[in-house]
Scaffold this active site. Structure first.
Site, PDB file in Angstrom:
ATOM      1  N   GLU A 222       0.889  -1.165   0.000  1.00  0.00           N
ATOM      2  CA  GLU A 222       0.000   0.000   0.000  1.00  0.00           C
ATOM      3  C   GLU A 222       0.920   1.206   0.000  1.00  0.00           C
ATOM      4  OE1 GLU A 222      -1.474   3.224   0.903  1.00  0.00           O
ATOM      5  OE2 GLU A 222      -1.858   2.464   2.916  1.00  0.00           O
TER       6      GLU A 222
ATOM      7  N   CYS B 118      -1.723   9.018   2.731  1.00  0.00           N
ATOM      8  CA  CYS B 118      -1.670   8.551   1.344  1.00  0.00           C
ATOM      9  C   CYS B 118      -2.984   8.798   0.620  1.00  0.00           C
ATOM     10  CB  CYS B 118      -1.338   7.054   1.308  1.00  0.00           C
ATOM     11  SG  CYS B 118       0.270   6.628   1.987  1.00  0.00           S
TER      12      CYS B 118
END
Length: 464
Positions: free
Chosen positions: A231, A265
């Site tokens: 990720e 993010c």
């Protein structure tokens, strides 16, 4: 000579705590312990494993303020948001405590009238998890809860600046009743991480972090034929169409950009706005950003705290300066604050050139970049014109239109009229340079299992 690391409070720039690194002998011992513990842990009934995962939630809730304050001290998260992170960690543990056995149960598949065929989900072994500093409890526990419930063991290599949080997670699991060695915190350098991933005793790896770090861990795992989940970063588009609910869009836009001090993010980073509402949205976003309180993250009234480290602040300053030098206009903010700590003003940029850092790179801080477009088609083309593909959102009164455009985003998650977020009941992950594999939901618990086909035929054969 013993190697040590020291954590630093980004608000005061003062040292917090010093920790000793694990040396090669320590790492070998901890890998052995994790592998040995796996042999017994995998045989524990899933109901027992998930009950222990549920106990993590109890410990988190009992000590919420302590863990929130530790986060705030080590990486500068506003304390109210830090408490929210602990609550979300408890939620994900409760979710897998309730659903793990369901997600891991055998799936019967009809193949032949005389054969019994099924798919079973079996644990792989010790998992190395390399985690970042920006959500120091959530990133760890959203992996640990399903991984441990599935019967794997886990070795955590956390970001050095949140080593205290890493140690706290290990204590939490100990207090929750997990056997020693099921979860282990490693305090090691980058070379040792790769040694651990390559080690025969380790079955798989997962990483949340930068593209560079993800490539390196994926290469090590791939060279050793081990599964991995990544990720990575994001440059999420926030698309505002001409019929968008502007007041709410402006309010959510500011929150989406500065939550966790802009260091997420899945934060909205590129605000792509139709020309018919561009000025209204721009002015509303600037008002929202200028209304935010920047200050001590331990203060309940603070909206935006410091950037987590001095080097990260330097990088953000450079990216903004290069973007402005390339032709962008600063509407508000644009500078590091002249005060103790690593603070950067909430910032809005417009007229951002296509090749400037604010258009191409991931800016990890409270900096929003505005882009004006003339049509829906132009908006979607710009939204997808990025190497990243983590999250995206579109804002419109026409829900059918919004759902159609959600299907056109090149991203792992697409939201209509909502803040992009992770949710325990939904798979989470990205495409392109934002990584691969999925966390959370049923997908997250099955990522590190052997999906085994079992076929049982009668002794006299299928045609007997």
């Amino acid at each position: 000579m013993t190697m040590r690391l020291t954590t630093t409070d980004p608000t005061t720039e003062k040292d917090v705590e010093t920790y000793e690194y694990h040396d090669d002998a320590d790492l070998d011992r901890l890998l052995d312990r994790s592998a040995d513990r796996f042999e017994s842990w995998r045989d524990r009934p899933v109901t027992e494993r998930q009950a222990l995962v549920g106990s993590i939630a109890d410990v988190l809730r009992e000590n919420e303020d302590e863990y929130a304050e530790l986060m705030t001290e080590e990486m500068g998260k506003p304390v109210s948001q830090a408490r929210g992170e602990i609550q979300k960690c408890a939620w994900v543990c409760e979710f897998y405590a309730e659903r793990a056995a369901e997600f891991l149960q055998d799936e019967r598949v009809g193949v032949h009238p005389r054969a019994r065929t099924k798919v079973s989900y079996e644990p792989l072994g010790p998992l190395v998890a390399v985690m970042p500093w920006n959500y120091p409890f959530w990133q760890v526990l959203r992996v640990a809860a399903p991984t441990l419930a599935a019967g794997n063991t886990m070795l955590l290599s956390h970001a050095p600046n949140v080593t205290g949080c890493a140690k706290a997670v290990e204590r939490i699991l100990d207090e929750a009743g997990f056997p020693e060695g099921v979860f282990t915190t490693l305090v090691v350098d980058t070379d040792a991480i790769h040694d651990a991933v390559a080690d025969d005793r380790v079955a798989a790896a997962t990483l949340t972090g930068s593209v560079r770090a993800g490539r390196a861990v994926a290469e090590t795992a791939g060279n050793n034929l081990k599964p991995s989940v990544l990720e990575l970063g994001g440059s999420d588009p926030f698309v505002v169409l001409a019929d968008a609910p502007l007041d709410r869009a402006c309010e959510v836009a500011a929150k989406a950009r500065v939550n966790n001090n802009g260091q997420a993010c899945i934060a909205a980073k590129r605000f792509i706005v139709h020309e018919d509402v561009y000025e209204s949205f721009r002015d509303g976003l600037v008002r929202e950003m200028e209304s935010l309180t920047v200050g001590d993250p331990a203060d309940e009234d603070t909206d935006v705290g410091p950037i987590a480290r001095a080097d990260l602040l330097d990088t953000l300053e450079t990216q903004v300066r290069e973007t402005v030098d390339a032709g962008a206009t600063v509407l508000t903010g644009g500078e590091a604050l002249d005060r103790e700590g690593y603070f950067f003003e909430p910032t809005v940029l417009e007229d951002v050139p296509d090749d400037a850092p604010a258009a191409c790179d991931e800016l990890f801080g409270p900096v929003a970049s505005l882009f004006r477009v003339g049509s829906e088609e132009e908006a979607m083309e710009l939204a997808n014109d990025t190497d990243y593909g983590l999250g995206a959102s579109v804002w419109t009164e026409d829900l059918e239109r919004g759902e159609r455009l959600a299907g056109e985003f090149e991203a792992g998650a697409a939201f209509v009229n909502e803040l992009v977020q992770s949710h325990p009941k939904l798979p989470f992950g990205g495409v392109k340079n934002s990584g691969y594999g999925r966390e959370l939901a049923a997908d997250g618990i099955r990522e590190f299992t052997n999906k085994k086909t079992v076929w049982v035929s009668p002794a006299d054969g299928l045609d007997g």
